[in-house]
Design a protein around this motif. Structure first.
Motif, PDB file in Angstrom:
ATOM      1  N   GLY A 177       0.800  -1.222   0.000  1.00 36.35           N
ATOM      2  CA  GLY A 177       0.000   0.000   0.000  1.00 36.35           C
ATOM      3  C   GLY A 177       0.829   1.266   0.000  1.00 36.35           C
ATOM      4  N   ASP A 237      -0.946   4.564  -0.871  1.00 35.59           N
ATOM      5  CA  ASP A 237      -2.185   4.950  -0.186  1.00 35.59           C
ATOM      6  C   ASP A 237      -2.030   6.246   0.600  1.00 35.59           C
ATOM      7  OD1 ASP A 237      -3.245   2.686  -1.248  1.00 35.59           O
ATOM      8  OD2 ASP A 237      -3.248   1.529   0.613  1.00 35.59           O
ATOM      9  N   SER A 283      -3.963   2.583  -6.333  1.00 31.76           N
ATOM     10  CA  SER A 283      -4.316   3.068  -5.001  1.00 31.76           C
ATOM     11  C   SER A 283      -5.607   3.842  -5.150  1.00 31.76           C
ATOM     12  CB  SER A 283      -3.224   3.969  -4.424  1.00 31.76           C
ATOM     13  OG  SER A 283      -3.638   4.527  -3.184  1.00 31.76           O
ATOM     14  N   HIS A 285      -8.288   5.971  -2.807  1.00 31.53           N
ATOM     15  CA  HIS A 285      -8.782   6.573  -1.573  1.00 31.53           C
ATOM     16  C   HIS A 285     -10.213   7.041  -1.809  1.00 31.53           C
ATOM     17  CE1 HIS A 285      -8.717   9.027   2.120  1.00 31.53           C
ATOM     18  NE2 HIS A 285      -9.433   9.875   1.406  1.00 31.53           N
ATOM     19  N   ASP A 319     -11.537  -1.170  -8.297  1.00 35.03           N
ATOM     20  CA  ASP A 319     -10.103  -1.069  -8.595  1.00 35.03           C
ATOM     21  C   ASP A 319      -9.787  -0.923 -10.072  1.00 35.03           C
ATOM     22  OD1 ASP A 319     -10.729  -3.587  -9.482  1.00 35.03           O
ATOM     23  OD2 ASP A 319      -9.422  -4.657  -8.072  1.00 35.03           O
TER      24      ASP A 319
END
Length: 476
Positions: A326, A329, A358, A360, A365
């Motif tokens: 990650g 992120d 990534s 948020h 995805d």
């Protein structure tokens, strides 16, 4: 109307010493004539620039004719898209009270129309793909507003060469004199046949209701003519109209299979069998990519196309594989806080989809490439910004904007490699329009550079591991 271009001037000119329209626009030579009026090159003496002025025929003085003239003015005034000729001004000249003249002023496009271009010589499939894509985007824009053009033909398509000598011609659609307003979703209730005979759709020839599919059929005939330089349905209006009701146009076998399939679908006699405008735009975008990949200048080295080289870079960084730790992120979280937006993404633009390495504030995805704004953002080296997608001509008909997702703001900074390839973007999204400041965009660019630094470090680490394993002797 024929064209609004300086490349094909007719011999007539405005009378010497002719009065200026409303004391501002002095008419010069005639550059096009149609069923409702004439187009002149003119001088805007207030701003000191050359423009194109359409003056409606003085004989068009009935209430119906005046209403039609006003409809065209109001229609063109409401449209703003890079694939349409831009309206600059409109009005009624009452210098002669007995002969008021409705007119509107447009940008003067320097370059040939498509009809003249085809008369001069053949186009490459790559050029045809660019022209088709430009026009499909323009039609998508007007159809989204309930407008059917009804007269898509080579003479109404202007080709602009912004680079002075470039092989890439930008196509602009002009002449909305017989366009139908408010009929794209439900169809035309007027059964009068309008348009140019050689490019009528079957439903136009029958005087039936019209929708977006009618313009798609006409565009299909235009693109087919770009390949053959021959009108698909020649002859007098009746002969031409009957021919398309009985037969599909002939598509030569020498045309690439993907082009044959698309042209056959666009010119299907049943409107329901044609692709929607929302499917046609990405299909032509893919053909632009494919033809760019196939294109090679004579005598040039067999280097990959820009898109092929970019995809090799995507593979080099082992993308769209996301870091399992990650690593990005925190960067997307910072970007979301800087812009005060609910969504921030690190995206990789693959050949058919956009991956979110990534995400948020968003659970999915990946999405298909064609509706994603990141596919447009990677074409620039600077941040690509849409501050209000509801009114931006680049995004008005985009399904992320017009659909349930409700996107209204987008800003994306490209992820640029050391050797100059844009892999994807660091982007922020919002469901409300907003203004992006220079400081915010600079921060977005810096954060995108951090993403690329991390990618470069991981690439070098993998290379070092490979080199180390190659140098370590294997036990005997």
């Amino acid at each position: 109307m024929d064209v609004i271009t300086t490349a094909r001037r007719l011999p007539e000119v405005a009378e010497a010493g002719a009065p200026r329209l409303r004391g501002r626009y002095r008419l010069q030579e005639l550059i096009g004539r149609g069923g409702t009026g004439s187009v002149y090159r003119a001088r805007d003496e207030s701003l000191g620039r050359d423009v194109a002025v359409k003056v409606f025929d003085a004989t068009a003085t009935s209430e119906k004719d005046i209403r039609l003239q006003e409809d065209e003015v109001n229609l063109v005034a409401s449209l703003n898209h890079h694939s349409l000729v831009t309206l600059l001004d409109a009005g009624v000249d009452r210098t002669d009270a007995a002969r008021p003249r409705v007119y509107f002023v447009m940008e003067l496009v320097t370059g040939a129309d498509l009809k003249v271009k085809l008369e001069r010589g053949p186009l490459t499939p790559r050029q045809i793909a660019h022209i088709g894509f430009d026009l499909a985007e323009g039609l998508q824009y007007i159809h989204h507003r309930g407008v059917v053009h009804r007269d898509v033909k080579p003479a109404n398509i202007l080709l602009v060469d912004y680079s002075q000598g470039s092989a890439r011609h930008h196509a602009k659609l002009t002449d909305f004199g017989i366009a139908l307003v408010g009929a794209a979703p439900g169809g035309d209730t007027d059964t009068v046949t309008t348009g140019t005979a050689a490019y009528l759709s079957p439903e136009q020839a029958r005087g039936q209701k019209l929708g977006s599919a009618s313009d798609i059929y006409s565009l299909g005939l235009v693109l087919l003519e770009c390949f053959t330089r021959t009108v698909a349905f020649p002859g007098d209006p009746i002969q031409s109209a009957l021919a398309r009701l009985r037969n599909d146009p002939t598509i030569p076998h020498g045309i690439a299979p993907e082009w044959r399939a698309l042209l056959a679908a666009m010119t299907a006699r049943n409107p329901k069998d044609r692709p929607s405008i929302h499917d046609l735009v990405p299909a032509l975008r893919q053909l632009v990519t494919a033809e760019t990949g196939r294109h090679r200048d004579i005598g040039s080295s067999p280097e990959p196309s820009p898109e092929e080289a970019r995809m090799r870079a995507v593979a080099r960084y082992r993308l769209p594989e996301a870091p399992v730790d990650g690593a990005f992120d925190r960067i997307t979280a910072i970007a979301a806080r800087v812009f005060s937006v609910p969504v921030a993404l690190v995206t990789i633009v693959d050949h058919d989809r956009i991956w979110f390495t990534s995400h948020h504030g968003l659970e999915i995805d990946h999405i298909d490439r064609h509706p994603g704004l990141c596919a447009s953002a990677i074409l620039d080296d600077m941040p690509w910004v849409v501050e209000d997608a509801r009114f931006d001509p680049r995004t008005l008909a985009n399904p992320l904007v017009a659909g349930d997702f409700g996107l209204q703001f987008y800003a994306g900074a490209p992820l640029r490699t050391r050797d100059g390839h844009n892999l994807g973007t660091l982007c922020v999204l919002d469901y409300e329009p907003r203004v992006a400041t220079e400081q915010e965009l600079a921060t977005l660019g810096d954060l995108a550079a951090l993403v690329m630094s991390e990618m470069e470090l991981r690439l070098e680490s993998r290379r070092s591991m490979v080199a180390l394993s190659s140098a370590t002797p294997t036990p005997s």
